[in-house]
Design a protein around this motif. Structure first.
Motif, PDB file in Angstrom:
ATOM      1  N   MET A  11       5.235 -37.927  72.248  1.00 24.41           N
ATOM      2  CA  MET A  11       6.166 -38.618  71.368  1.00 24.41           C
ATOM      3  C   MET A  11       5.463 -39.795  70.685  1.00 24.41           C
ATOM      4  SD  MET A  11       9.541 -40.678  72.318  1.00 24.41           S
ATOM      5  CE  MET A  11       8.582 -42.114  72.588  1.00 24.41           C
ATOM      6  N   SER A  12       4.718 -40.540  71.482  1.00 20.08           N
ATOM      7  CA  SER A  12       4.064 -41.692  70.861  1.00 20.08           C
ATOM      8  C   SER A  12       2.988 -41.240  69.881  1.00 20.08           C
ATOM      9  CB  SER A  12       3.494 -42.628  71.915  1.00 20.08           C
ATOM     10  OG  SER A  12       2.758 -41.910  72.830  1.00 20.08           O
ATOM     11  N   HIS A  13       2.389 -40.088  70.181  1.00 20.07           N
ATOM     12  CA  HIS A  13       1.403 -39.537  69.245  1.00 20.07           C
ATOM     13  C   HIS A  13       2.074 -39.180  67.924  1.00 20.07           C
ATOM     14  CE1 HIS A  13      -0.838 -36.148  67.487  1.00 20.07           C
ATOM     15  NE2 HIS A  13      -1.859 -36.944  67.728  1.00 20.07           N
ATOM     16  N   GLU A  14       3.235 -38.524  68.058  1.00 15.42           N
ATOM     17  CA  GLU A  14       3.957 -38.110  66.853  1.00 15.42           C
ATOM     18  C   GLU A  14       4.434 -39.331  66.065  1.00 15.42           C
ATOM     19  OE1 GLU A  14       3.995 -35.111  65.686  1.00 15.42           O
ATOM     20  OE2 GLU A  14       2.825 -34.584  67.461  1.00 15.42           O
ATOM     21  N   PRO A  50     -22.690 -39.426  57.275  1.00 13.63           N
ATOM     22  CA  PRO A  50     -21.804 -40.058  58.261  1.00 13.63           C
ATOM     23  C   PRO A  50     -20.438 -39.348  58.284  1.00 13.63           C
ATOM     24  CG  PRO A  50     -22.746 -41.674  56.730  1.00 13.63           C
ATOM     25  CD  PRO A  50     -23.007 -40.331  56.140  1.00 13.63           C
ATOM     26  N   ILE A  51     -20.006 -38.954  59.476  1.00  9.65           N
ATOM     27  CA  ILE A  51     -18.693 -38.296  59.608  1.00  9.65           C
ATOM     28  C   ILE A  51     -17.804 -39.201  60.466  1.00  9.65           C
ATOM     29  CG2 ILE A  51     -17.457 -36.204  60.319  1.00  9.65           C
ATOM     30  CD1 ILE A  51     -20.117 -34.687  60.168  1.00  9.65           C
ATOM     31  N   ILE A  52     -16.680 -39.618  59.884  1.00 10.96           N
ATOM     32  CA  ILE A  52     -15.758 -40.506  60.602  1.00 10.96           C
ATOM     33  C   ILE A  52     -14.431 -39.762  60.814  1.00 10.96           C
ATOM     34  CG2 ILE A  52     -14.668 -42.799  60.644  1.00 10.96           C
ATOM     35  CD1 ILE A  52     -17.666 -43.030  60.154  1.00 10.96           C
ATOM     36  N   ALA A  53     -13.978 -39.746  62.056  1.00 10.27           N
ATOM     37  CA  ALA A  53     -12.718 -39.059  62.364  1.00 10.27           C
ATOM     38  C   ALA A  53     -11.536 -39.999  62.188  1.00 10.27           C
ATOM     39  CB  ALA A  53     -12.761 -38.562  63.802  1.00 10.27           C
ATOM     40  N   LEU A  54     -10.431 -39.427  61.701  1.00 10.34           N
ATOM     41  CA  LEU A  54      -9.174 -40.183  61.639  1.00 10.34           C
ATOM     42  C   LEU A  54      -8.250 -39.522  62.669  1.00 10.34           C
ATOM     43  CD1 LEU A  54      -8.765 -40.160  57.770  1.00 10.34           C
ATOM     44  CD2 LEU A  54      -9.234 -42.175  59.144  1.00 10.34           C
ATOM     45  N   THR A  55      -7.935 -40.226  63.763  1.00 11.58           N
ATOM     46  CA  THR A  55      -7.111 -39.586  64.809  1.00 11.58           C
ATOM     47  C   THR A  55      -5.854 -40.395  65.074  1.00 11.58           C
ATOM     48  OG1 THR A  55      -8.162 -40.790  66.588  1.00 11.58           O
ATOM     49  CG2 THR A  55      -9.170 -38.703  66.018  1.00 11.58           C
ATOM     50  N   ALA A  56      -4.815 -39.646  65.466  1.00  6.68           N
ATOM     51  CA  ALA A  56      -3.576 -40.342  65.831  1.00  6.68           C
ATOM     52  C   ALA A  56      -3.620 -40.751  67.303  1.00  6.68           C
ATOM     53  CB  ALA A  56      -2.385 -39.433  65.590  1.00  6.68           C
ATOM     54  N   ASP A  57      -4.508 -40.138  68.082  1.00  9.31           N
ATOM     55  CA  ASP A  57      -4.635 -40.457  69.510  1.00  9.31           C
ATOM     56  C   ASP A  57      -5.481 -41.691  69.716  1.00  9.31           C
ATOM     57  OD1 ASP A  57      -3.137 -38.576  70.708  1.00  9.31           O
ATOM     58  OD2 ASP A  57      -4.736 -37.072  70.723  1.00  9.31           O
ATOM     59  N   ALA A  58      -4.988 -42.584  70.555  1.00  8.31           N
ATOM     60  CA  ALA A  58      -5.767 -43.799  70.813  1.00  8.31           C
ATOM     61  C   ALA A  58      -6.576 -43.665  72.107  1.00  8.31           C
ATOM     62  CB  ALA A  58      -4.824 -44.985  70.915  1.00  8.31           C
ATOM     63  N   PHE A  59      -6.575 -42.464  72.710  1.00  7.44           N
ATOM     64  CA  PHE A  59      -7.269 -42.307  74.000  1.00  7.44           C
ATOM     65  C   PHE A  59      -8.790 -42.350  73.837  1.00  7.44           C
ATOM     66  CE2 PHE A  59      -3.505 -39.454  75.204  1.00  7.44           C
ATOM     67  CZ  PHE A  59      -2.764 -40.567  75.531  1.00  7.44           C
ATOM     68  N   PRO A  60      -9.483 -42.999  74.794  1.00 11.20           N
ATOM     69  CA  PRO A  60     -10.945 -43.047  74.692  1.00 11.20           C
ATOM     70  C   PRO A  60     -11.553 -41.651  74.745  1.00 11.20           C
ATOM     71  CG  PRO A  60     -10.176 -44.412  76.521  1.00 11.20           C
ATOM     72  CD  PRO A  60      -8.986 -43.745  75.953  1.00 11.20           C
ATOM     73  N   GLU A  61     -10.864 -40.726  75.480  1.00  7.49           N
ATOM     74  CA  GLU A  61     -11.443 -39.378  75.574  1.00  7.49           C
ATOM     75  C   GLU A  61     -11.466 -38.688  74.208  1.00  7.49           C
ATOM     76  OE1 GLU A  61      -9.195 -40.734  77.624  1.00  7.49           O
ATOM     77  OE2 GLU A  61      -7.418 -39.462  77.711  1.00  7.49           O
ATOM     78  N   LYS A  62     -10.555 -39.116  73.317  1.00 11.71           N
ATOM     79  CA  LYS A  62     -10.535 -38.546  71.962  1.00 11.71           C
ATOM     80  C   LYS A  62     -11.820 -38.930  71.239  1.00 11.71           C
ATOM     81  CE  LYS A  62      -7.753 -36.139  69.542  1.00 11.71           C
ATOM     82  NZ  LYS A  62      -7.151 -34.954  70.133  1.00 11.71           N
ATOM     83  N   LYS A  63     -12.189 -40.200  71.394  1.00 19.88           N
ATOM     84  CA  LYS A  63     -13.406 -40.675  70.729  1.00 19.88           C
ATOM     85  C   LYS A  63     -14.608 -39.904  71.275  1.00 19.88           C
ATOM     86  CE  LYS A  63     -15.909 -44.757  69.358  1.00 19.88           C
ATOM     87  NZ  LYS A  63     -15.943 -46.198  69.255  1.00 19.88           N
ATOM     88  N   GLY A  76     -20.219 -34.194  67.083  1.00 20.47           N
ATOM     89  CA  GLY A  76     -21.262 -34.569  66.112  1.00 20.47           C
ATOM     90  C   GLY A  76     -20.813 -35.642  65.134  1.00 20.47           C
ATOM     91  N   MET A  77     -19.637 -36.193  65.316  1.00 22.99           N
ATOM     92  CA  MET A  77     -19.169 -37.246  64.414  1.00 22.99           C
ATOM     93  C   MET A  77     -19.840 -38.572  64.784  1.00 22.99           C
ATOM     94  SD  MET A  77     -15.175 -36.382  64.156  1.00 22.99           S
ATOM     95  CE  MET A  77     -14.542 -34.736  64.212  1.00 22.99           C
ATOM     96  N   ASP A  78     -19.789 -39.520  63.846  1.00 17.74           N
ATOM     97  CA  ASP A  78     -20.441 -40.809  64.109  1.00 17.74           C
ATOM     98  C   ASP A  78     -19.473 -41.850  64.675  1.00 17.74           C
ATOM     99  OD1 ASP A  78     -23.254 -40.534  62.843  1.00 17.74           O
ATOM    100  OD2 ASP A  78     -21.868 -39.613  61.416  1.00 17.74           O
ATOM    101  N   ASP A  79     -18.221 -41.751  64.271  1.00 16.42           N
ATOM    102  CA  ASP A  79     -17.268 -42.774  64.718  1.00 16.42           C
ATOM    103  C   ASP A  79     -15.849 -42.221  64.615  1.00 16.42           C
ATOM    104  OD1 ASP A  79     -16.377 -45.179  65.664  1.00 16.42           O
ATOM    105  OD2 ASP A  79     -17.563 -46.381  64.267  1.00 16.42           O
ATOM    106  N   GLN A  80     -14.895 -43.027  65.037  1.00 20.44           N
ATOM    107  CA  GLN A  80     -13.501 -42.592  65.005  1.00 20.44           C
ATOM    108  C   GLN A  80     -12.631 -43.797  64.689  1.00 20.44           C
ATOM    109  OE1 GLN A  80     -11.744 -43.560  68.106  1.00 20.44           O
ATOM    110  NE2 GLN A  80      -9.955 -42.213  68.171  1.00 20.44           N
ATOM    111  N   ILE A  81     -11.664 -43.597  63.800  1.00 20.02           N
ATOM    112  CA  ILE A  81     -10.702 -44.673  63.497  1.00 20.02           C
ATOM    113  C   ILE A  81      -9.330 -44.156  63.932  1.00 20.02           C
ATOM    114  CG2 ILE A  81      -9.732 -46.190  61.728  1.00 20.02           C
ATOM    115  CD1 ILE A  81     -12.078 -45.527  59.928  1.00 20.02           C
ATOM    116  N   THR A  82      -8.628 -45.009  64.659  1.00 15.99           N
ATOM    117  CA  THR A  82      -7.307 -44.590  65.144  1.00 15.99           C
ATOM    118  C   THR A  82      -6.238 -44.952  64.117  1.00 15.99           C
ATOM    119  OG1 THR A  82      -8.110 -45.135  67.330  1.00 15.99           O
ATOM    120  CG2 THR A  82      -5.769 -44.716  67.132  1.00 15.99           C
ATOM    121  N   LYS A  83      -5.364 -43.965  63.844  1.00 14.67           N
ATOM    122  CA  LYS A  83      -4.232 -44.239  62.958  1.00 14.67           C
ATOM    123  C   LYS A  83      -3.225 -45.097  63.717  1.00 14.67           C
ATOM    124  CE  LYS A  83      -4.666 -39.727  60.783  1.00 14.67           C
ATOM    125  NZ  LYS A  83      -4.120 -38.376  60.759  1.00 14.67           N
ATOM    126  N   PRO A  84      -2.453 -45.994  63.166  1.00 14.68           N
ATOM    127  CA  PRO A  84      -2.457 -46.328  61.741  1.00 14.68           C
ATOM    128  C   PRO A  84      -3.719 -47.118  61.346  1.00 14.68           C
ATOM    129  CG  PRO A  84      -0.797 -47.592  62.951  1.00 14.68           C
ATOM    130  CD  PRO A  84      -1.470 -46.736  63.930  1.00 14.68           C
TER     131      PRO A  84
END
Ligand code: ADP
Length: 716
Positions: A358-361, A673-686, A693-701
Motif C-alpha cells: 500500500m505504501s508503495h502504491e 550512466p544509468i539511474i533508476a527511478l524506484t517507488a521502493d525505498a528499501f535498501p535491497e532495491k538499490k 548494472g545501474m550506477d545509482d537509484q533515486i527514490t520517488k517522490p
C-alpha cells in the motif's frame, strides 16, 4: 533425623508398655480362677485344724475380696480401647492389686496356722505352689513379680522363724533359697519375655509397614493415570493395570500374554520403538519418549513412555517395566497452537505485505503530487494566494510521505528486513544535527530548547536510525508541549558502560494508566486531532532501539511533563568524531543551467503522470530529454542516438529497468550512466539496481534538488 529416631524409639517403647500391661491383665482370668480354687481347697483342708477358725475365715474373706476387686479391674480393662489401656493408672492399680494379693498369701501361715505338722507342711506346699505358679503370669514385669513374691514369701519365712525349732529353721532356710532362685529365674524370664515382646512388636510393625506399602502400591497401580505394563523379553505382557485398560481399550484378560508391540504400536512408530528397544538392551532407562500408539478401536494416540529393563541376579534382562502417559490431548493442543501460530504469522505477514504494497502504491501518486507542487513553486506568474495554496498542498503531501515512510519502516521491521549499520556514534554529531533540524520548530512554538550539543562521548548505534528516534522524541516533546514550555536533553553515564539520553519536556504529560500503551503502534493515547500524528513513531523508535541492543522508556506526570529516555552501550568524555558525508547544499533549481542544455538524456517510464512529471522536472532544470514507454523502446531509441544518461523506471512492461540495464551493459556499453527511478525505498532495491548494472537509484517522490544533484554528479 535424630528426632525422628527418638520418636520411633519412644513409639516402640509405648507399644511395649501397652503389650506388657495387656499380657499382665490377660493372664488374670487363669491366675484368679486358680487362686480361688486353691484358696477354697486350703480353707476346706484347714477347716477344723486351724488354731483359730475365725482367723481362717478372715483370711478367706480378705483374699476373696482382693480377688473380686482385681477381677472387676481386669474386666474393666478388657473393655477399654487401646488408647485407654495405655493410661498409666492401669499399671499402678495392677501393682497395688498384686502387692495386696501377695500380702494375702503371706497372711495364710499366720491366720490359717495349725499345730499339726502335716497341715503346716500343707500350707507351705500351697504357698510355694502359688509362688511358683505366679512366676508364669507375673514375669511380664519385674516389679509385679517382686510385689507378689516378697510379701508372700517373707511373711511365710517369718512365720517359720517365729515357730522356731530345727525343722522350721531348716525349712525357712530352704524357702529363702527357693525364693531367691524363684526371683532370679523370674528375672531371666522377664528379660526374655521383654526381648520377645520387643521382637514381636518390631516384626509386627515391619509386617504392617510392608502390608501398607503393598496396599499403597496396589492402590497407585490401579488408580494412577499412568498405564503400567510389564512384559518379558519375548514382548509377552505380564502386567496390565487399570489405566492401561482405559488408555488402550484392552482389558487385563485380553492383554495378558499378548505381544506388546503388536497390540499397541502403530506401523509408523516401529522405527522409534526399535531405537527404544536398543537403548533398553544397553541397560539404559528411557524417560519421556513420545511414541505414536494405537488403541483397541484403532484410534491413534500419543503416549509418553518411561521404560526400564528388569534384570535377574546375573544382571541379565528378563523383562521390561513400562509406564505410559496418554498425552494425545496435549499433543493435539500443541499442534493446534503451532497451527494457530502459523496462521497468526501468516496474517501478520499478509498485514506487513499489505502495508508495504500500500505504501508503495501511495508513493507513485505522491511522486506526482509533490513533484508537480514543487515545479509549480517556481512558476513566476502565480499570485500570492495561489502560492500559499501550493505550499499547503506541498506540506500535506510531505506529511503523507512521512506517514508512508513510517508504515514502510514498520513493515520492514516486522518482516525482519530492516538492516542496521552499528558503529560508534559521536553524541555531539547527532545532537548537533537534531538541534539544527528541531530548533526552527521549537522557535515556531515559542519553546526554549536546551540540547547540550558539545557532549563528549559516544554510543554504539546506527547513526541514521538513532537520529530518527531522537528526532521523533524531540518533535513529540515540541508537539505535546505547552505554550512557552521548554525541552531539554541531557546525557548520563550509567554503570556497565551504558549511556542514558533523556529528553524532558514541560508538556501535558501522560496519565499513569495510559503509559503501558504508549509504545503500541497506532495508539495515539488521547492526543487531540488538532495535533498531527499517526501513533507509529514511538512504536518504531522502541523497535529500533531494541534492535540496537538498547532500551527505551518514559516517566511522566500529568500536567507537569514527560521524560523519555534511551539507554545504549557507550561512554562519556571520549571524542571519536567520524567524518560524515556533509548534507549537499540545496541547489538553486530556479536557474536553468547552460551546460545542462548540451546533455541529451533518455527517460524510460511507463506511467503517464510520472512521464509528465519527470519530463517537466528535466525541462525545469534545463535538460534536453527523450521519453520512451519501456525498456524495449529505450533499446531501439539508443541505436540511433548518443545519450549521455539514462533515467529508467524499474517496473515497465516488455523489458523492465533491470533487464534494460543488463542488456546495455551486456552490449559492452559500460560508460553510459544509468539511474533508476524506484517507488521502493528499501535498501535491497538499490542493491538490486546496482547488481543489474545501474550506477545509482533515486527514490520517488523525486525532488528537484535530488534530481539535479544526481544528474550533475554523473554528467560532469
Ligand atoms: P504520534 O505523535 O504521531 O501520535 P507517537 O508514536 O510518536 O505518535 O506517540 C504516540 C502517542 O504518545 C502520541 O499520540 C501522544 O499521545 C503520546 N506522546 C508521545 N510523546 C509525548 C510527550 N512528549 N508528551 C505527551 N504525550 C506524548
Amino acid at each position: 533425623m535424630d528426632s525422628q529416631n527418638t520418636q520411633a524409639i519412644e513409639q516402640l517403647n509405648k507399644q511395649i508398655r501397652l503389650e506388657e500391661i495387656r499380657l499382665l491383665y490377660g493372664g488374670t482370668p487363669f491366675s484368679y480362677t486358680a487362686s480361688v480354687v486353691i484358696s477354697l481347697i486350703i480353707y476346706y483342708v484347714l477347716l477344723g485344724h486351724a488354731v483359730s477358725q475365725s482367723n481362717l475365715n478372715i483370711w478367706l474373706i480378705t483374699i476373696s475380696l482382693v480377688l473380686l476387686v482385681r477381677s472387676i479391674e481386669s474386666y474393666r480393662f478388657s473393655k477399654c480401647d487401646k488408647h485407654e489401656q495405655s493410661e498409666p493408672g492401669w499399671r499402678v492399680r495392677f501393682y497395688i492389686g498384686t502387692g495386696a494379693a501377695g500380702f494375702c498369701w503371706g497372711l495364710l501361715p499366720w491366720l490359717g496356722y495349725s499345730h499339726e505338722v502335716e497341715y503346716l507342711a500343707f500350707i507351705m506346699i500351697c504357698q510355694v505352689g502359688v509362688i511358683a505358679g505366679s512366676l508364669s503370669t507375673l514375669s511380664y514385669r519385674w516389679e509385679t513379680m517382686a510385689l507378689f513374691l516378697w510379701p508372700a514369701s517373707i511373711l511365710l519365712i517369718l512365720r517359720l522363724i517365729a515357730e522356731g525349732g530345727h525343722f522350721s529353721n531348716v525349712t525357712s532356710f530352704v524357702l529363702s533359697i527357693f525364693v531367691f532362685f524363684s526371683l532370679s529365674a523370674g528375672r531371666r524370664i522377664f528379660n526374655n519375655t521383654q526381648q520377645n515382646i520387643r521382637l514381636r512388636i518390631e516384626a509386627d510393625n515391619r509386617e504392617r509397614a510392608i502390608e501398607l506399602m503393598h496396599q499403597k502400591q496396589a492402590l497407585h497401580l490401579q488408580n494412577t493415570p499412568l498405564a503400567i505394563i510389564e512384559f518379558d523379553i519375548d514382548f509377552n505382557i505380564s502386567e496390565w493395570n487399570r489405566a492401561a485398560e482405559r488408555i488402550f481399550g484392552y482389558s487385563k484378560k485380553e492383554a495378558l500374554d499378548e505381544h506388546v508391540m503388536r497390540l499397541i504400536l502403530t506401523r509408523d512408530s516401529s522405527t522409534e520403538a526399535e531405537k527404544l528397544w536398543q537403548r533398553l538392551l544397553n541397560y539404559e532407562a528411557v524417560i519421556g519418549t513420545v511414541i505414536e500408539n494405537k488403541t483397541k478401536s484403532g484410534a491413534t494416540i500419543f503416549c509418553e513412555w518411561f521404560v526400564t529393563p528388569l534384570t535377574d541376579e546375573n544382571n541379565d534382562i528378563v523383562g521390561i517395566a513400562a509406564m505410559a502417559l496418554d498425552i494425545t490431548d496435549k499433543k493435539q493442543n500443541e499442534l493446534a497452537i503451532i497451527k494457530s501460530k502459523e496462521e497468526a504469522e501468516k496474517a501478520n505477514q499478509a498485514k506487513s505485505d499489505f502495508l508495504s504494497s500500500m505504501s508503495h502504491e501511495l508513493r507513485t501518486p505522491l511522486n506526482a503530487i509533490l513533484g508537480f507542487t514543487q515545479l509549480l513553486k517556481y512558476e513566476k506568474e502565480l499570485t500570492r494566494k495561489q502560492q500559499s495554496h501550493i505550499s499547503e498542498i506541498g506540506n500535506a503531501g510531505n506529511l503523507l510521505l512521512e506517514l508512508v515512510n513510517q508504515i514502510l519502516d514498520l513493515a520492514r521491521i516486522e518482516k525482519g528486513h530492516l538492516q542496521l549499520s552499528m558503529e560508534q556514534v559521536t553524541l555531539s554529531d547527532v545532537f548537533k544535527e537534531c538541534h539544527s533540524m528541531i530548533a526552527p520548530l521549537a522557535e515556531q512554538g515559542n519553546l526554549s530548547l536546551d540540547i547540550k550539543s558539545e557532549t563528549d562521548g559516544y554510543v554504539i548505534a546506527d547513526y541514521t536510525r538513532l537520529k530518527q528516534v531522537m528526532l521523533n522524541l524531540l518533535s513529540n516533546a515540541i508537539k505535546y508541549n505547552v505554550k512557552n514550555g521548554s525541552i531539554s536533553l541531557k546525557v548520563i553515564q550509567k554503570e556497565n558502560n551504558i549511556i542514558r539520553i533523556c529528553i524532558k519536556d514541560t508538556g501535558q504529560g501522560i496519565s499513569e494508566d495510559l503509559l503501558p500503551e504508549i509504545f503500541q503502534a497506532f495508539n495515539r493515547l488521547n492526543a487531540t486531532n488538532s495535533i498531527e500524528g499517526t501513533g507509529i513513531g514511538l512504536s518504531i523508535s522502541k523497535q529500533l532501539i531494541e534492535m540496537m541492543n538498547g532500551t527505551i522508556g518514559v516517566t511522566s506526570k500529568l500536567n507537569e511533563g514527560s521524560e523519555f529516555w534511551i539507554e545504549l552501550p557507550g561512554k562519556l568524555n571520549i571524542t571519536t568524531s567520524i567524518e560524515r558525508e556533509s548534507q549537499p547544499a540545496t541547489p538553486d533549481a530556479s536557474l536553468t543551467n547552460e551546460a545542462a542544455m548540451k546533455h541529451n538524456i533518455l527517460v524510460a517510464e511507463d506511467n503517464p503522470t510520472n512521464q509528465n512529471l519527470i519530463m517537466s522536472q528535466l525541462e525545469a532544470l534545463g535538460y534536453k530529454a527523450d521519453l520512451v514507454k519501456n525498456g524495449q523502446e529505450a533499446l531501439n531509441k539508443m541505436i540511433n542516438n548518443n545519450y549521455k544518461l539514462l533515467l529508467t523506471d524499474c517496473n515497465m512492461p516488455l523489458v523492465d529497468g533491470y533487464k534494460l540495464a543488463k542488456t546495455i551493459r551486456g552490449q559492452g556499453n559500460t560508460k553510459l550512466p544509468i539511474i533508476a527511478l524506484t517507488a521502493d525505498a528499501f535498501p535491497e532495491k538499490k542493491a538490486q539496481c546496482l547488481e543489474a548494472g545501474m550506477d545509482d537509484q533515486i527514490t520517488k517522490p523525486v525532488s528537484l534538488e535530488t534530481l539535479q544533484i544526481t544528474l550533475e554528479k554523473y554528467l560532469n
